[in-house]
Write an enzyme that holds these catalytic residues in place. Structure first.
Site, PDB file in Angstrom:
ATOM      1  N   ASN A   1       0.876  -1.173   0.000  1.00 57.60           N
ATOM      2  CA  ASN A   1       0.000   0.000   0.000  1.00 57.60           C
ATOM      3  C   ASN A   1       0.914   1.223   0.000  1.00 57.60           C
ATOM      4  O   ASN A   1       1.432   1.627   1.031  1.00 57.60           O
ATOM      5  CB  ASN A   1      -0.908  -0.007   1.234  1.00 57.60           C
ATOM      6  CG  ASN A   1      -1.869   1.170   1.268  1.00 57.60           C
ATOM      7  OD1 ASN A   1      -1.797   2.085   0.450  1.00 57.60           O
ATOM      8  ND2 ASN A   1      -2.764   1.168   2.234  1.00 57.60           N
TER       9      ASN A   1
ATOM     10  N   GLU B   1      -7.705  -5.743   5.152  1.00 58.75           N
ATOM     11  CA  GLU B   1      -7.542  -5.406   3.745  1.00 58.75           C
ATOM     12  C   GLU B   1      -6.328  -6.090   3.135  1.00 58.75           C
ATOM     13  O   GLU B   1      -6.346  -6.449   1.951  1.00 58.75           O
ATOM     14  CB  GLU B   1      -7.444  -3.892   3.593  1.00 58.75           C
ATOM     15  CG  GLU B   1      -8.745  -3.177   3.953  1.00 58.75           C
ATOM     16  CD  GLU B   1      -8.635  -1.666   3.896  1.00 58.75           C
ATOM     17  OE1 GLU B   1      -8.888  -1.105   2.814  1.00 58.75           O
ATOM     18  OE2 GLU B   1      -8.280  -1.068   4.931  1.00 58.75           O
TER      19      GLU B   1
ATOM     20  N   ARG C   1     -11.478  15.268   6.993  1.00 55.61           N
ATOM     21  CA  ARG C   1     -12.288  15.571   5.812  1.00 55.61           C
ATOM     22  C   ARG C   1     -13.707  15.943   6.222  1.00 55.61           C
ATOM     23  O   ARG C   1     -14.280  15.332   7.123  1.00 55.61           O
ATOM     24  CB  ARG C   1     -12.307  14.370   4.863  1.00 55.61           C
ATOM     25  CG  ARG C   1     -11.058  14.252   4.015  1.00 55.61           C
ATOM     26  CD  ARG C   1     -11.040  12.947   3.232  1.00 55.61           C
ATOM     27  NE  ARG C   1     -10.331  11.908   3.958  1.00 55.61           N
ATOM     28  CZ  ARG C   1     -10.184  10.660   3.537  1.00 55.61           C
ATOM     29  NH1 ARG C   1     -10.725  10.280   2.394  1.00 55.61           N
ATOM     30  NH2 ARG C   1      -9.515   9.783   4.262  1.00 55.61           N
TER      31      ARG C   1
ATOM     32  N   HIS D   1     -12.840   2.418  -0.329  1.00 58.69           N
ATOM     33  CA  HIS D   1     -12.815   1.406   0.747  1.00 58.69           C
ATOM     34  C   HIS D   1     -13.435   0.085   0.283  1.00 58.69           C
ATOM     35  O   HIS D   1     -13.884  -0.724   1.103  1.00 58.69           O
ATOM     36  CB  HIS D   1     -13.552   1.887   2.007  1.00 58.69           C
ATOM     37  CG  HIS D   1     -12.947   3.069   2.669  1.00 58.69           C
ATOM     38  ND1 HIS D   1     -13.711   4.095   3.186  1.00 58.69           N
ATOM     39  CD2 HIS D   1     -11.655   3.405   2.905  1.00 58.69           C
ATOM     40  CE1 HIS D   1     -12.915   5.010   3.707  1.00 58.69           C
ATOM     41  NE2 HIS D   1     -11.664   4.619   3.550  1.00 58.69           N
TER      42      HIS D   1
ATOM     43  N   ARG E   1      -2.344  -2.130  -3.668  1.00 61.69           N
ATOM     44  CA  ARG E   1      -3.550  -1.333  -3.483  1.00 61.69           C
ATOM     45  C   ARG E   1      -3.458  -0.108  -4.392  1.00 61.69           C
ATOM     46  O   ARG E   1      -2.496   0.641  -4.344  1.00 61.69           O
ATOM     47  CB  ARG E   1      -3.677  -0.877  -2.033  1.00 61.69           C
ATOM     48  CG  ARG E   1      -4.943  -0.039  -1.799  1.00 61.69           C
ATOM     49  CD  ARG E   1      -4.808   0.855  -0.604  1.00 61.69           C
ATOM     50  NE  ARG E   1      -6.002   1.680  -0.411  1.00 61.69           N
ATOM     51  CZ  ARG E   1      -6.005   2.833   0.225  1.00 61.69           C
ATOM     52  NH1 ARG E   1      -4.888   3.321   0.728  1.00 61.69           N
ATOM     53  NH2 ARG E   1      -7.116   3.519   0.361  1.00 61.69           N
TER      54      ARG E   1
END
Length: 416
Positions: free
Chosen positions: A28, A401, A257, A196, A107
């Site tokens: 990642n 993940e 965010r 996601h 990823r």
């Protein structure tokens, strides 16, 4: 190469299963970091994991994790190539050569509408990832740089791209189209993509296992809650809707965010505060959310403790976070004919019993009743049902993940 417009199938390269090893490396790559895990996709056994961080700076370092042991290694070059050199050295020290790594799963944040599944990385796939750079200018360039460095470090492995957006490509047009001029969509790709996806897909599958049900028979809402947050409506194993949109800014309140705001906000602040388009966008991404509301920080643990001590900003931040989350969960019932379970995951979803309690408290109309004891116990990686018997099921399912990416990479090799 395409099966329908913009979709890729594996035709350019075939992988010999005779040469496949047992290990898969999951990467990642961010703008200043590389998170990795070396694992067996069948058992989930992690041989080595770690994080190279502060890349591009004199403080660049790699933290390696071998079971309970942690080791910190400086990175003199401070770049991706240097990080992979250290990783190769550590693998050799562990008795693993690059030739024993069957696949490297990458990823990739944004695949646009090109990819509805993981893809073996070819020249055409790289071109498609580059074409999505305008949709993810902070993420996709870092993903591409990481792919290039990994291909140089592991030339014998199959490299597979696993996209955050792919799982949500099953959304129908009524869910992914914005009510904007059609040419914005047809010429510039302005639509909702969602993110996601790897996490939502993984926990939906694990929820089916926990419930003893066929994933294709279940209708779920999954809530991935961390520094970034999103919810998804999952029906028969497919995403029907999700809260994030063109970019990861849309939807829920997150760590820094804002989530949803009035689209006229940019023009208003340009006129009233003299802010530029870039300044407003940067603030909505990096200075808003829990941080902006609280004036204290973006970590839910810190905010819950401060709220308990009477900090008004922290209390407001938690209340807004929970309220907006509950509203979005309720909205995600629209594509469903029934709700079989709500699934909490991610750093906040897995560890904040308080957030889960407050959220379910706002969703009594959906039939939720909390089991306080079970909810309090479902922290630090514990999975289980947190709703009372006879009520609509609410579950905590830790996400993984890295394992999901490894499984997807292995699946690509099997079908190649």
């Amino acid at each position: 190469m395409g099966k329908g417009p913009g979709h890729f199938v594996l035709t350019e390269r075939r992988i010999s299963r005779q040469n496949a090893g047992m290990w898969t490396l999951v990467l990642n790559c961010g703008s200043s970091s590389v998170k990795f895990a070396l694992l067996d996709p069948e058992t989930g056994n992690v041989r080595l994991s770690g994080l190279a961080e502060r890349l591009g700076s004199p403080e660049a370092r790699m933290v390696l994790v071998r079971g309970a042991e942690k080791l910190e290694v400086p990175l003199p070059t401070g770049d991706y190539a240097g990080a992979f050199e250290v990783l190769l050295s550590e693998l050799a020290a562990q008795g693993i050569t690059g030739a024993e790594i069957a696949a490297v799963g990458h990823r990739v944040v944004h695949g646009g509408s090109h990819f509805s599944a993981p893809a073996l990385i070819t020249a055409a796939v790289l071109d498609a990832i580059r074409a999505c750079v305008p949709l993810a200018p902070l993420h996709n360039p870092a993903n591409l740089a990481g792919i290039a460095a990994a291909q140089a470090a592991f030339p014998d492995a199959a490299h597979v791209a696993v996209f955050d957006t792919a799982f949500h490509q099953s959304m129908p047009p009524r869910a992914y189209r914005y009510a904007v001029p059609d040419e914005w969509y047809s010429q510039h790709g302005v639509r909702r993509y969602g993110f996601h996806g790897t996490s939502h897909a993984y926990v939906a599958g694990e929820a089916a296992r926990m419930l003893g049900s066929d994933p294709d028979a279940l209708q779920l809402i999954t809530a991935h809650l961390g520094n970034g947050c999103s919810v998804a409506s999952v029906r028969s194993g497919q995403s029907m809707d999700t809260s994030m949109g063109l970019t990861p800014l849309e939807g829920l309140v997150m760590g820094t965010r804002s989530g949803d705001v009035d689209p006229n906000l940019h023009a208003y602040l340009a006129r009233e505060a003299g802010l530029s388009l870039d300044e407003v966008t940067a603030a909505l991404n990096g200075k808003s959310g829990l941080l902006g509301l609280s004036g204290l920080g973006s970590d839910m643990r810190q905010l819950e403790a401060a709220a308990a001590d009477g900090h008004a900003g922290a209390r407001l931040a938690v209340e807004v976070f929970v309220y907006r989350l509950a509203k979005s969960i309720a909205a995600m019932t629209v594509p469903l004919t029934r709700l079989d379970a709500l699934v909490f995951t991610g750093g906040i979803g897995e560890n904040s019993a308080s957030v889960r309690e407050k959220t379910l408290g706002l969703l009594g109309v959906l039939g939720f009743r909390l089991d306080s004891e079970a909810n309090a116990a479902a922290v630090r990686g514990a999975a289980g049902r947190i709703s009372a018997p006879g009520s609509t099921p609410a579950l905590v399912v830790p996400t993984n993940e890295e394992l999901m990416i490894a499984r997807e990479a292995a699946r690509v090799l099997e079908t190649a």
